[in-house]
Design an enzyme around this catalytic site. Structure first.
Site, mmCIF file in Angstrom:
data_model
loop_
_atom_site.group_PDB
_atom_site.id
_atom_site.type_symbol
_atom_site.label_atom_id
_atom_site.label_comp_id
_atom_site.label_asym_id
_atom_site.label_seq_id
_atom_site.Cartn_x
_atom_site.Cartn_y
_atom_site.Cartn_z
ATOM 1 C CB ALA A 13 -0.889 -0.023 1.237
ATOM 2 N N GLY A 70 0.506 -4.965 1.216
ATOM 3 C CA GLY A 70 -0.696 -5.152 0.397
ATOM 4 C C GLY A 70 -0.430 -5.896 -0.905
ATOM 5 C CD GLU A 118 -2.437 -7.510 3.520
ATOM 6 O OE1 GLU A 118 -2.146 -6.365 3.132
ATOM 7 O OE2 GLU A 118 -3.020 -7.747 4.581
ATOM 8 C CD GLU A 151 1.298 -5.493 5.966
ATOM 9 O OE1 GLU A 151 2.116 -6.368 6.343
ATOM 10 O OE2 GLU A 151 0.498 -5.689 5.043
HETATM 11 N N1 COA Z 1 4.561 3.333 -0.718
HETATM 12 C C1 COA Z 1 4.926 4.488 -1.291
HETATM 13 N N2 COA Z 1 6.080 4.650 -1.957
HETATM 14 C C2 COA Z 1 6.874 3.576 -2.065
HETATM 15 C C3 COA Z 1 6.566 2.331 -1.509
HETATM 16 C C4 COA Z 1 5.314 2.229 -0.803
HETATM 17 N N3 COA Z 1 4.903 1.077 -0.271
HETATM 18 N N4 COA Z 1 7.550 1.469 -1.759
HETATM 19 C C5 COA Z 1 8.459 2.147 -2.483
HETATM 20 N N5 COA Z 1 8.062 3.414 -2.655
HETATM 21 C C6 COA Z 1 8.767 4.489 -3.365
HETATM 22 C C7 COA Z 1 9.950 5.015 -2.575
HETATM 23 O O1 COA Z 1 9.518 5.983 -1.633
HETATM 24 C C8 COA Z 1 10.809 5.593 -3.666
HETATM 25 O O2 COA Z 1 10.304 6.852 -4.035
HETATM 26 P P1 COA Z 1 11.342 8.082 -4.354
HETATM 27 O O3 COA Z 1 12.064 7.625 -5.592
HETATM 28 O O4 COA Z 1 10.467 9.247 -4.566
HETATM 29 O O5 COA Z 1 12.241 8.186 -3.160
HETATM 30 C C9 COA Z 1 10.562 4.664 -4.843
HETATM 31 O O6 COA Z 1 9.349 3.982 -4.549
HETATM 32 C C10 COA Z 1 11.655 3.636 -5.008
HETATM 33 O O7 COA Z 1 11.830 2.983 -3.756
HETATM 34 P P2 COA Z 1 13.243 2.929 -2.975
HETATM 35 O O8 COA Z 1 12.950 2.756 -1.531
HETATM 36 O O9 COA Z 1 14.104 4.068 -3.373
HETATM 37 O O10 COA Z 1 13.834 1.621 -3.625
HETATM 38 P P3 COA Z 1 14.843 0.586 -2.940
HETATM 39 O O11 COA Z 1 15.217 -0.350 -4.043
HETATM 40 O O12 COA Z 1 15.914 1.310 -2.222
HETATM 41 O O13 COA Z 1 13.985 -0.191 -1.840
HETATM 42 C C11 COA Z 1 12.058 -1.388 -1.010
HETATM 43 C C12 COA Z 1 12.894 -0.991 -2.239
HETATM 44 C C13 COA Z 1 10.825 -2.137 -1.558
HETATM 45 C C14 COA Z 1 12.864 -2.306 -0.094
HETATM 46 C C15 COA Z 1 11.624 -0.126 -0.251
HETATM 47 O O14 COA Z 1 11.072 0.807 -1.169
HETATM 48 C C16 COA Z 1 10.575 -0.382 0.793
HETATM 49 O O15 COA Z 1 10.863 -0.897 1.854
HETATM 50 N N6 COA Z 1 9.300 -0.007 0.501
HETATM 51 C C17 COA Z 1 8.227 -0.140 1.458
HETATM 52 C C18 COA Z 1 7.702 -1.543 1.442
HETATM 53 C C19 COA Z 1 6.642 -1.714 2.500
HETATM 54 O O16 COA Z 1 6.849 -1.538 3.677
HETATM 55 N N7 COA Z 1 5.442 -2.068 2.040
HETATM 56 C C20 COA Z 1 4.339 -2.358 2.898
HETATM 57 C C21 COA Z 1 3.391 -1.230 2.903
HETATM 58 S S1 COA Z 1 1.973 -1.656 3.870
#
Ligand code: COA
Length: 257
Positions: A65, A110, A113, A133
């Protein structure tokens, strides 16, 4: 219909719904979820024999999400967001055709999910999956606490959800989170092969069997068995039942509808 953050592509009987926000790793904001709801409604027609759920780009299936959207939600707003996610998961679960999640790259929160609500999950060995989460101070809210423990053993589900552990596709296949882990770069080929096999099956039998299998999670055994009897007898008189049985007796390949 056309949408900015998703795509709906049809190739014969295989319809693919792709979340198309690669710059956000296909994170699901409200606009995307609303579009998915419309697209799923559009896809649920006679032409769709199989639905594939995928993410655009090379990095992610769906990274969850949208955290930017969630940060300042009030409780009623969070409830509406949960309901939206649940509706989409439920639509996938009850979709009138088999569904396949093509998990290439990150599948978190999500994203997992929605994959859990699909009939099949095929992941790349290097994909990274997690109900993460808890790291954000919340818990799964689109069905993860209910669907994951039904798929993997109870302690594994607790480990994944309570610790927010991330596991790769190989381990996800070992614990039963996904059905198959395939070499990097081959997910879409494997998904296409499964989709083609499912698309050539007799439609009514497949949809009826899917509904019956879903009863395992909805109903007590006696009710599930009663459902199966109704489902089974209801298939008699269909073109595919007559064709399937006649073809067997005539020693030829059946030509299903
Ligand atoms: N919601 C909103 N934005 C998200 C996102 C999410 N769930 N997951 C990634 N993004 C965005 C990042 O903020 C980033 O944006 P930016 O370029 O403006 O900074 C872009 O996507 C790329 O992500 P980034 O974190 O730079 O890539 P990465 O390769 O370093 O890391 C992840 C990848 C997936 C490990 C990391 O993005 C992450 O942990 N995301 C959250 C995952 C999460 O907790 N999801 C559960 C949500 S309930």
């Amino acid at each position: 219909m056309s949408w900015d953050t998703i795509r709906l592509d049809r190739d014969g009987g295989v319809t693919t719904l792709t979340v198309d926000r690669p710059d956000r790793l296909n994170a699901l904001n409200v606009e995307t979820l609303d579009a998915m709801e419309e697209a799923l409604d559009e896809a649920a027609d006679e032409r769709t024999r199989v639905l594939v759920l995928a993410g655009a780009g090379d990095d992610a299936f769906i990274a969850g999400a949208d955290i930017g959207h969630m940060t300042d939600l009030t409780v009623p707003e969070a409830q509406a967001y949960a309901e939206l996610g649940h509706r989409i998961a439920r639509t996938l679960e009850t979709f009138p055709a088999p569904t396949i999640a093509a998990i290439d790259g990150y599948a978190f929160g999500g994203g997992c999910e929605l994959a859990l609500a699909c009939d099949f999950r095929i992941a790349s060995e290097d994909a990274l999956l997690g109900q993460t989460e808890v790291d954000l101070g919340i818990a799964p809210g689109w069905g993860g606490t209910q669907r994951l423990p039904r798929l993997v053993d109870d302690e594994t589900a607790r480990r994944l959800i309570l610790l927010g552990e991330r596991i790769d596709g190989r381990e996800a296949a070992e614990v039963g989170f996904v059905g198959e882990a395939v070499p990097d770069g081959e997910v879409h080929d494997w998904v296409a092969e499964l989709a083609d096999a499912l698309a050539s099956q007799p439609r009514h039998a497949v949809v009826a069997a899917k509904e019956a299998i879903n009863q395992v999670y909805e109903a007590p055994l006696s009710a599930g068995l009663a459902h199966e009897r109704r489902m089974w007898s209801g298939l008699f008189g269909t073109h595919d039942q007559r064709e399937g049985m006649t073809a067997f007796l005539e020693d030829r390949e059946p030509e299903f509808e």
